[in-house]
Design an enzyme around this catalytic site. Sequence first.
Site, PDB file in Angstrom:
ATOM      1  CB  VAL A   1      -0.898   0.024   1.254  1.00 63.12           C
ATOM      2  CG1 VAL A   1      -1.877   1.176   1.199  1.00 63.12           C
ATOM      3  CG2 VAL A   1      -1.646  -1.279   1.390  1.00 63.12           C
TER       4      VAL A   1
ATOM      5  N   GLY B   1      -0.571   6.669  -2.433  1.00 64.48           N
ATOM      6  CA  GLY B   1      -0.346   7.728  -3.420  1.00 64.48           C
ATOM      7  C   GLY B   1       0.920   8.520  -3.131  1.00 64.48           C
TER       8      GLY B   1
ATOM      9  CB  SER C   1       4.616   3.064  -5.121  1.00 64.72           C
ATOM     10  OG  SER C   1       3.436   3.221  -5.885  1.00 64.72           O
TER      11      SER C   1
ATOM     12  CG  ASP D   1       6.893  11.973  -9.581  1.00 66.29           C
ATOM     13  OD1 ASP D   1       7.578  12.579 -10.446  1.00 66.29           O
ATOM     14  OD2 ASP D   1       5.884  11.309  -9.885  1.00 66.29           O
TER      15      ASP D   1
END
Length: 320
Positions: free
Chosen positions: A101, A104, A107, A151
């Site tokens: 998990v 958001g 990953s 990111d």
Amino acid sequence: MRITASAPGKLMLMGEHAVVYGYPCLVTSVGLRYAAMITPSDDAMVRIETGQLDVPRVVPFAQAGNAPPRETAFVEAVIARFRDEHGLSQGFLLQTDGPEVSYGLGSSSAVTVATAAALDALIETQLDKRALFDLTYGAVLDVQGSGSGYDVASAIYGGTIYFRKDVPEIEPISLVSLPLVIGYSGSKVGTVGLVAQVAALREAYPDLINPIFATMSDAVEQAREALTSGDWAALGRLMNINQGLTDALGVNTGRLSSLIYAARDAGALGAKLSGAGGGDCMFALTEPGVNQAVRESIEDVGGQVIDLPLGVQGVHVTQD
Ligand code: MEV
């Protein structure tokens, strides 16, 4: 020989959406790490094993990146770039690993960066951070066509950075601490759709949306100062201003709002959504005296508090 690279996820602090149009943002890395392990093989096949696929994807080396399944699209785009730009010409097994998990919190950028760093080590390209960014961001654009790359930069550089995509400008900010509480709204959303939604709004109302981005950019500049000087009260106010602007972009939700107001009502200095909006996470800036109350208040309205170290080390590689 096996090469293992590990890269962190990220938490967007300020400037989401505006950063897609060349304005700056602030982002910190989070201790949600993803790994890419590469074992060279003698054949000309690339074999990819990832938790998202029931059966491994096996593809002739020369065809990596050609119509891949969604689950391996980013790593195959990286493989194709190393093949086409740096002469990578051998088969290998790529295994990816990390928390199931991800809330958001980046990953896919972490896995993509880890794969790039592992391939860099495999063929000893010795790319510096900037070159690794250019290659990996290029691969991300090959797949999804949009996105600022903040990111990717965060997963490579780690820590807390000021990022602007066009130059690109990637500047580390040194911080002693960052007293944040992260709350997960319970649903994950696709970034690409929200970026397209904001793009459509900007096209329909350029005179309204461009000034919102410019104001966000000013808020990011002032937040950078506040972060550096540890002026948390100012940072909290700027976070709230940024939140109001994301609401004007249409990416806030009732659920995120309830977590954000719960945190503010419990005494947080500021609270806002993080990233594309539509779901995922919010975060609150707290002082020691109110930290527990903020956590409980977020949970009382159904949010999940996520405890993660912040400002962690960027991608790193080991070999055994
Ligand atoms: C999503 O995490 C942040 C956006 O600004 C998109 C991007 O910068 O790539 C909405």
